[in-house]
Motif scaffolding. Structure first.
Motif, mmCIF file in Angstrom:
data_model
loop_
_atom_site.group_PDB
_atom_site.id
_atom_site.type_symbol
_atom_site.label_atom_id
_atom_site.label_comp_id
_atom_site.label_asym_id
_atom_site.label_seq_id
_atom_site.Cartn_x
_atom_site.Cartn_y
_atom_site.Cartn_z
ATOM 1 N N ILE A 139 4.561 -4.522 -6.303
ATOM 2 C CA ILE A 139 4.008 -3.433 -5.490
ATOM 3 C C ILE A 139 2.673 -2.967 -6.075
ATOM 4 O O ILE A 139 1.695 -2.784 -5.345
ATOM 5 N N ARG A 140 2.615 -2.840 -7.404
ATOM 6 C CA ARG A 140 1.374 -2.350 -8.018
ATOM 7 C C ARG A 140 0.212 -3.297 -7.758
ATOM 8 O O ARG A 140 -0.935 -2.872 -7.612
ATOM 9 N N GLN A 141 0.508 -4.590 -7.669
ATOM 10 C CA GLN A 141 -0.571 -5.561 -7.453
ATOM 11 C C GLN A 141 -1.069 -5.604 -6.009
ATOM 12 O O GLN A 141 -2.091 -6.209 -5.716
ATOM 13 N N LEU A 142 -0.350 -4.964 -5.086
ATOM 14 C CA LEU A 142 -0.787 -4.976 -3.685
ATOM 15 C C LEU A 142 -1.977 -4.044 -3.502
ATOM 16 O O LEU A 142 -2.178 -3.120 -4.272
ATOM 17 N N SER A 143 -2.759 -4.296 -2.445
ATOM 18 C CA SER A 143 -3.706 -3.259 -2.041
ATOM 19 C C SER A 143 -3.266 -2.780 -0.656
ATOM 20 O O SER A 143 -2.716 -3.557 0.125
ATOM 21 N N ALA A 144 -3.516 -1.525 -0.377
ATOM 22 C CA ALA A 144 -3.107 -0.957 0.910
ATOM 23 C C ALA A 144 -3.856 -1.674 2.034
ATOM 24 O O ALA A 144 -4.983 -2.138 1.839
#
Ligand SMILES: *Cc1c(COP(=O)(O)O)cnc(C)c1O
Length: 366
Positions: free
Chosen positions: A12-17
């Motif tokens: 999740i942390r590696q995703l970008s919105a």
């Protein structure tokens, strides 16, 4: 370790919105929206309908009349059950919530051809599912049936997604190939027909009664109601009953419910717009293909994918920027060393918008 690092898993942390380009002031040909809106007289009638909605009350949690209207408007079998979503994005999320872990407690898998619709992969990530992408044939983006069947055997996906026509390539896969996949799938097969209004009546809706593991998904976004956020899926009653349990009780708001009913009472207006857009699609395709160094792919959707050839000095990024400088926003699909290398995607707009787009393309390639 910070609290965020401790509590939020790396995936999740590696995703970008989800990023949406700012389109203020542009001719907007980037998001597969229908360029037309209600006529003034329809707008007036619509507002009357809306003024009768009691917004102090919760919406109907399972609007049967609306489902009946959908059944009739879109030819959904009486045997199939319908589930409504806040856009089909929410339906993809509902499927993920219900299927993310199987009865044995194992992490489930989502499988889809690639390049494909990004939300299949994204929502699999959000819900901690495995995701497997199977590359389409690179020359014409057709479905690699053998590779799909092999991947299904190997990964045993709970969900196989097939967009028909496909986004971002625009083509309709071979119908028999898809049927073979439905027959041999390890789980459900979701045929995502987001672009059905432009697909010349090609649909898997008539096959619902034949296959218990088939789900047909649709949205009204591309046909001209993207702002309402409304999608639906149809499939076997037993499956839909399970999915309904993880749906938010009031997921379709009252204004959307009333607006969809109103829009479908006036469906002819949308059908007429779709005819214009399909004619314009043909013009864009033909015009782009007449340019030296441009290859446009056939499309059964309201957009056209095109590739800038290696043999010309410009590339997709510079074409995208030149269009932007001219006030025209399309979608840059370019990713180095991928099947979409040097590719751009343009949404079909009004005839004037398309002419503006094409005239910049002519300037760049003559
Ligand atoms: C646009 C699109 C959707 C999402 O539609 P919404 O109803 O707006 O969430 C789903 N599937 C495909 C293939 C799409 O292109």
């Amino acid at each position: 370790m910070s609290l965020i690092e401790k509590l939020i898993r790396p995936e999740i942390r590696q995703l970008s919105a989800y990023h949406v380009q700012d389109a203020t002031g542009f001719i907007k040909l980037d998001a597969m929206e229908n360029p037309y809106t209600f006529t003034d007289s329809l707008k007036k009638a619509w507002l009357t309908v809306l003024s009768d909605v009691d917004v102090n009350r919760y919406p109907d949690p399972s609007p049967e009349t609306l489902k009946q209207v959908l059944r009739e408007a879109f030819g959904i079998s009486e045997q199939a059950e319908i589930l409504l979503g806040n856009g089909s994005d929410e339906l993809i999320q509902i499927l993920a919530l219900a299927l993310s872990t199987n009865a044995r407690g194992e992490k489930a898998c989502v499988l889809a051809p690639e390049p494909g619709f990004v939300m299949y992969n994204m929502i699999a990530k959000y819900t901690n599912m495995n995701y497997v992408g199977v590359p389409l044939h690179s020359e014409d983006f057709s479905l690699p049936v053998e590779a799909m069947l092999t991947a299904i055997k190997k990964h045993q996906p709970a969900i196989t997604y097939i967009a028909y026509p496909n986004n971002p390539t625009g083509n309709l896969f071979n119908e028999n190939d898809i049927e073979t996949i439905i027959q041999q799938a390890s789980g459900i097969v979701v045929v995502d027909e987001a672009y059905n209004p432009f697909a010349n009546n090609n649909s898997f809706m008539p096959l619902l009664d034949k296959y218990d593991n088939l789900i047909v998904m649709r949205t009204v976004s591309k046909m001209g109601l993207a702002g309402l956020r409304f999608g639906y899926m149809a499939g076997a009653k037993a499956w839909m009953a399970e999915f309904d349990k993880v749906r938010m009780p009031y997921n379709i708001n009252a204004l959307t419910q009333a607006s969809i009913r109103f829009a479908l009472e006036n469906k002819q207006a949308f059908d007429e717009q779709a005819v214009i857009l399909c004619d314009e699609r043909a013009r864009i395709l033909q015009s782009l293909n007449s340019l030296q160094g441009v290859q446009a792919y056939p499309s059964a959707a309201n957009f056209v994918l095109y590739k800038i050839s290696d043999s010309v000095p410009s590339d997709a990024v510079s074409v995208f920027e030149a269009l932007k400088d001219a006030g025209i926003l399309i979608k840059n699909m370019h990713k180095p060393n991928s099947p979409l290398e040097n590719c751009l995607r343009v949404t079909v707009g009004t005839p004037d918008e398309n002419t503006a787009f094409l005239s910049v393309m002519y300037q760049l390639f003559s």
